[in-house]
Design a protein around this motif. Structure first.
Motif, short mmCIF file in Angstrom:
data_model
loop_
_atom_site.label_atom_id
_atom_site.label_comp_id
_atom_site.label_asym_id
_atom_site.label_seq_id
_atom_site.Cartn_x
_atom_site.Cartn_y
_atom_site.Cartn_z
N PHE A 26 -3.75 -8.06 -8.70
CA PHE A 26 -4.36 -6.88 -8.11
C PHE A 26 -3.95 -6.62 -6.66
O PHE A 26 -4.34 -5.60 -6.10
N GLN A 27 -3.17 -7.51 -6.08
CA GLN A 27 -2.66 -7.25 -4.74
C GLN A 27 -1.18 -7.69 -4.68
O GLN A 27 -0.80 -8.57 -3.92
N PRO A 28 -0.34 -7.04 -5.51
CA PRO A 28 1.05 -7.48 -5.64
C PRO A 28 1.85 -7.40 -4.34
O PRO A 28 2.79 -8.17 -4.15
N GLU A 29 1.47 -6.50 -3.45
CA GLU A 29 2.21 -6.37 -2.19
C GLU A 29 2.00 -7.57 -1.26
O GLU A 29 2.73 -7.74 -0.29
N GLN A 30 1.00 -8.40 -1.57
CA GLN A 30 0.71 -9.58 -0.74
C GLN A 30 1.16 -10.89 -1.38
O GLN A 30 0.93 -11.96 -0.82
N ARG A 31 1.77 -10.82 -2.55
CA ARG A 31 2.20 -12.04 -3.23
C ARG A 31 3.04 -12.91 -2.30
O ARG A 31 3.80 -12.39 -1.49
N PHE A 102 3.43 -17.35 -17.17
CA PHE A 102 2.51 -16.21 -17.14
C PHE A 102 2.26 -15.78 -15.70
O PHE A 102 1.73 -16.53 -14.89
N TRP A 103 2.67 -14.57 -15.38
CA TRP A 103 2.46 -13.96 -14.07
C TRP A 103 1.93 -12.55 -14.31
O TRP A 103 2.71 -11.64 -14.59
N PRO A 104 0.61 -12.35 -14.25
CA PRO A 104 0.07 -11.02 -14.53
C PRO A 104 0.64 -9.98 -13.57
O PRO A 104 0.58 -10.14 -12.36
N GLY A 105 1.25 -8.96 -14.13
CA GLY A 105 1.87 -7.93 -13.32
C GLY A 105 3.32 -8.25 -12.96
O GLY A 105 3.96 -7.49 -12.26
N GLY A 106 3.84 -9.38 -13.42
CA GLY A 106 5.22 -9.74 -13.16
C GLY A 106 5.34 -10.88 -12.16
O GLY A 106 4.42 -11.16 -11.40
N ALA A 107 6.49 -11.52 -12.15
CA ALA A 107 6.71 -12.69 -11.30
C ALA A 107 7.37 -12.37 -9.98
O ALA A 107 7.59 -13.26 -9.16
N ASP A 108 7.66 -11.10 -9.73
CA ASP A 108 8.39 -10.75 -8.52
C ASP A 108 7.53 -10.87 -7.26
O ASP A 108 6.38 -10.45 -7.24
N LEU A 109 8.16 -11.41 -6.23
CA LEU A 109 7.55 -11.41 -4.90
C LEU A 109 7.93 -10.10 -4.22
O LEU A 109 8.98 -9.52 -4.52
N PRO A 110 7.10 -9.62 -3.30
CA PRO A 110 7.44 -8.36 -2.61
C PRO A 110 8.66 -8.55 -1.73
O PRO A 110 8.93 -9.64 -1.22
N GLN A 111 9.40 -7.47 -1.55
CA GLN A 111 10.55 -7.48 -0.64
C GLN A 111 10.01 -7.54 0.78
O GLN A 111 9.13 -6.78 1.16
N ARG A 112 10.54 -8.45 1.55
CA ARG A 112 10.12 -8.59 2.95
C ARG A 112 11.16 -7.95 3.85
O ARG A 112 12.37 -8.06 3.60
N GLN A 113 10.69 -7.30 4.88
CA GLN A 113 11.61 -6.75 5.87
C GLN A 113 12.17 -7.91 6.68
O GLN A 113 11.44 -8.77 7.12
N SER A 114 13.47 -7.92 6.84
CA SER A 114 14.05 -8.98 7.66
C SER A 114 13.83 -8.63 9.12
O SER A 114 13.93 -7.48 9.53
N ARG A 115 13.53 -9.66 9.88
CA ARG A 115 13.29 -9.46 11.30
C ARG A 115 14.55 -9.86 12.06
O ARG A 115 15.12 -10.91 11.82
N ARG A 116 14.94 -9.00 12.94
CA ARG A 116 16.14 -9.28 13.75
C ARG A 116 15.70 -9.85 15.09
O ARG A 116 14.77 -9.34 15.72
#
Length: 118
Positions: A26-31, A102-116
């Motif tokens: 329920f909070q995939p953007e924070q995975r 089993f990963w409800p909603g998928g196993a993908d981690l969110p894309q992180r912005q790279s810090r320069r």
């Protein structure tokens, strides 16, 4: 009383596992890798606990179900999502919560912005 203690430990581990599965779904953007690690660690600990205490196996579904209210309360506290956002009953089957794939909603981690660095 020892059996009750073993059952309480299993219920607590299911609660932690389900709380993290709820957060994952329920909070995939924070995975995070941390959530992934907690899910996997609890699955392994539960399997070992059941191996060491086979008398608990018939109570798995009961203890999973009993852990759900605590899992939801933890998910609400950690995600700041409203209680109504989560299902009233555990949406995961016993086999699912113990399945490493089993990963409800998928196993993908969110894309992180790279810090320069400057």
């Amino acid at each position: 009383s020892l059996g009750k203690s073993f059952a309480n430990e299993l219920r607590s581990r299911y609660g932690t596992l389900v709380m993290h599965l709820l957060k994952w779904q329920f909070q995939p953007e924070q995975r995070s890798n941390s959530w992934m690690g907690t899910i996997r660690r609890e699955q392994i600990a539960i399997a070992k606990h059941l191996r060491d205490n086979p008398g608990l196996k018939p109570r798995r579904l009961e203890l999973l179900s009993d852990s759900y209210d605590e899992a939801v309360q933890g998910a609400v506290a950690e995600t700041n999502l409203p209680l109504r956002h989560f299902p009233e009953q555990c949406p995961y089957a016993l086999d699912e919560v113990m399945d490493a794939e089993f990963w409800p909603g998928g196993a993908d981690l969110p894309q992180r912005q790279s810090r320069r660095r400057r």
